[in-house]
Design an enzyme around this catalytic site. Structure first.
Site, PDB file in Angstrom:
ATOM      1  N   HIS A   1       0.889  -1.295  -0.096  1.00 47.39           N
ATOM      2  CA  HIS A   1       0.065   0.102   0.038  1.00 47.39           C
ATOM      3  C   HIS A   1       0.839   1.318   0.012  1.00 47.39           C
ATOM      4  CE1 HIS A   1       0.503   0.200   4.527  1.00 47.39           C
ATOM      5  NE2 HIS A   1       0.160   1.346   4.618  1.00 47.39           N
TER       6      HIS A   1
ATOM      7  N   GLU B   1       3.161   5.645  -3.058  1.00 49.60           N
ATOM      8  CA  GLU B   1       3.086   6.687  -2.455  1.00 49.60           C
ATOM      9  C   GLU B   1       4.608   7.083  -1.790  1.00 49.60           C
ATOM     10  OE1 GLU B   1      -0.180   7.540   0.464  1.00 49.60           O
ATOM     11  OE2 GLU B   1       1.046   8.418   1.804  1.00 49.60           O
ATOM     12  N   ASP B   2       5.309   6.106  -1.267  1.00 51.92           N
ATOM     13  CA  ASP B   2       6.782   6.479  -0.486  1.00 51.92           C
ATOM     14  C   ASP B   2       7.808   5.883  -1.289  1.00 51.92           C
ATOM     15  OD1 ASP B   2       5.024   7.840   1.409  1.00 51.92           O
ATOM     16  OD2 ASP B   2       4.796   5.927   2.378  1.00 51.92           O
TER      17      ASP B   2
HETATM   18  N1  LIG Z   1       2.452   6.732  14.033  1.00 56.22           N
HETATM   19  C1  LIG Z   1       3.512   6.651  13.259  1.00 56.22           C
HETATM   20  N2  LIG Z   1       3.264   6.956  11.887  1.00 56.22           N
HETATM   21  C2  LIG Z   1       4.490   6.705  11.103  1.00 56.22           C
HETATM   22  C3  LIG Z   1       5.647   6.314  11.837  1.00 56.22           C
HETATM   23  N3  LIG Z   1       6.822   6.373  10.910  1.00 56.22           N
HETATM   24  C4  LIG Z   1       6.262   6.769   9.685  1.00 56.22           C
HETATM   25  N4  LIG Z   1       4.783   6.823   9.938  1.00 56.22           N
HETATM   26  C5  LIG Z   1       3.973   7.475   8.883  1.00 56.22           C
HETATM   27  O1  LIG Z   1       3.720   8.972   9.125  1.00 56.22           O
HETATM   28  C6  LIG Z   1       2.450   9.565   8.509  1.00 56.22           C
HETATM   29  C7  LIG Z   1       1.943  10.302   9.382  1.00 56.22           C
HETATM   30  O2  LIG Z   1       2.702  11.439   9.672  1.00 56.22           O
HETATM   31  P1  LIG Z   1       2.008  12.648   9.063  1.00 56.22           P
HETATM   32  O3  LIG Z   1       2.871  13.638   9.495  1.00 56.22           O
HETATM   33  O4  LIG Z   1       0.774  12.753   9.319  1.00 56.22           O
HETATM   34  O5  LIG Z   1       2.019  12.581   7.400  1.00 56.22           O
HETATM   35  P2  LIG Z   1       2.996  12.703   6.300  1.00 56.22           P
HETATM   36  O6  LIG Z   1       4.266  11.852   6.617  1.00 56.22           O
HETATM   37  O7  LIG Z   1       2.413  12.350   5.172  1.00 56.22           O
HETATM   38  O8  LIG Z   1       3.552  14.276   6.739  1.00 56.22           O
HETATM   39  C8  LIG Z   1       1.854   8.037   8.165  1.00 56.22           C
HETATM   40  O9  LIG Z   1       1.859   7.978   7.093  1.00 56.22           O
HETATM   41  P3  LIG Z   1       0.565   7.551   5.860  1.00 56.22           P
HETATM   42  O10 LIG Z   1       1.070   6.151   5.797  1.00 56.22           O
HETATM   43  O11 LIG Z   1       0.857   8.365   4.660  1.00 56.22           O
HETATM   44  O12 LIG Z   1      -0.635   7.472   6.561  1.00 56.22           O
HETATM   45  P4  LIG Z   1      -1.652   8.678   6.736  1.00 56.22           P
HETATM   46  O13 LIG Z   1      -0.936   9.776   7.063  1.00 56.22           O
HETATM   47  O14 LIG Z   1      -2.321   8.516   5.322  1.00 56.22           O
HETATM   48  O15 LIG Z   1      -2.398   8.055   8.032  1.00 56.22           O
HETATM   49  C9  LIG Z   1       2.633   6.891   8.931  1.00 56.22           C
HETATM   50  O16 LIG Z   1       2.711   5.540   8.285  1.00 56.22           O
HETATM   51  C10 LIG Z   1       5.731   6.179  13.272  1.00 56.22           C
HETATM   52  O17 LIG Z   1       6.736   5.732  13.876  1.00 56.22           O
HETATM   53  N5  LIG Z   1       4.533   6.107  13.802  1.00 56.22           N
END
Ligand SMILES: Nc1nc2c(ncn2[C@@H]2O[C@H](COP(=O)(O)OP(=O)(O)O)[C@@H](OP(=O)(O)OP(=O)(O)O)[C@H]2O)c(=O)[nH]1
Length: 184
Positions: free
Chosen positions: A66, A70-71
């Site tokens: 998933h 995106e990443d």
């Molecule tokens: N809680 C948590 N999140 C982490 C960690 N490491 C990486 N992340 C990722 O960080 C994103 C959430 O951080 P944000 O500041 O809200 O988003 P951003 O990375 O896009 O700036 C999530 O990405 P995303 O997959 O795009 O998810 P979402 O923003 O769509 O929920 C999450 O998967 C961690 O150690 N803990």
């Protein structure tokens, strides 16, 4: 929906996805203080779906993949070629457009959630559950308590648009929202 694999047996297809995602995310770490390898996240999201009773192959494959588009340097066409249009389609539904501002991406997740397919909602719910459990466990490097709190409130709005999809995932999410006193 088809549970027939794109090329090999279902087990072989899952292993192919895990290997593909591991190679793509090989240099990435999570934001937690331990800098956990990033691949723990997509594998963990897929496992949450297994715990929720999901055995749909395409959904489990999409969960593992998933975050690749995106990443990492992965195109949706590459996923179509490797894993077929059904898996690539679910991944596309849960992929944010990184060329947009963060504010707009976050807004779009809330708007698009209720319009998503059941398959994409499952991946979305498991993704949010994994991230919220992670946030509950350890604060990412540089995050203030306010940022953590805002993430919980925003995630609750995305989850609201995915409800009625999987009891286990929604109950586990609700436990976290209750603990944080987030209205649902
Ligand atoms: N809680 C948590 N999140 C982490 C960690 N490491 C990486 N992340 C990722 O960080 C994103 C959430 O951080 P944000 O500041 O809200 O988003 P951003 O990375 O896009 O700036 C999530 O990405 P995303 O997959 O795009 O998810 P979402 O923003 O769509 O929920 C999450 O998967 C961690 O150690 N803990």
């Amino acid at each position: 929906m088809s549970t027939i694999s794109h090329n090999g047996t279902p087990l072989a297809e899952i292993i192919k996805c895990v290997n593909f995602a591991a190679v793509k995310h090989k240099n990435q770490r999570r934001k937690d203080p331990e800098q956990t390898p990033y691949i723990n996240h997509p594998i963990g999201v897929a496992f949450l779906l297994v715990e929720g009773g999901i055995d749909n192959l395409a959904v489990l494959q999409a969960a593992v993949l998933h975050d690749t588009v995106e990443d990492t340097h992965t195109s949706n066409e590459e996923l179509v070629r490797e894993f077929g249009p059904e898996v690539a389609g679910i991944v596309a539904e849960v992929t944010d457009n990184k060329s947009l501002s963060k504010e707009e991406r976050k807004r779009l997740q809330i708007v698009k959630a209720p319009l998503a397919s059941q398959e994409a909602k499952l991946v979305k719910l498991a993704d949010k559950l994994y991230n919220l459990r992670d946030l509950d466990r350890a604060t990412p490097f540089g995050w203030t308590p306010n940022r953590v709190n805002e993430y919980f409130h925003w995630a609750a709005k995305v989850v609201a648009g995915c409800r009625g999809t999987n009891d286990f995932l929604e109950k586990e999410l609700d436990k976290l929202f209750a603990k944080r006193k987030v209205a649902i």
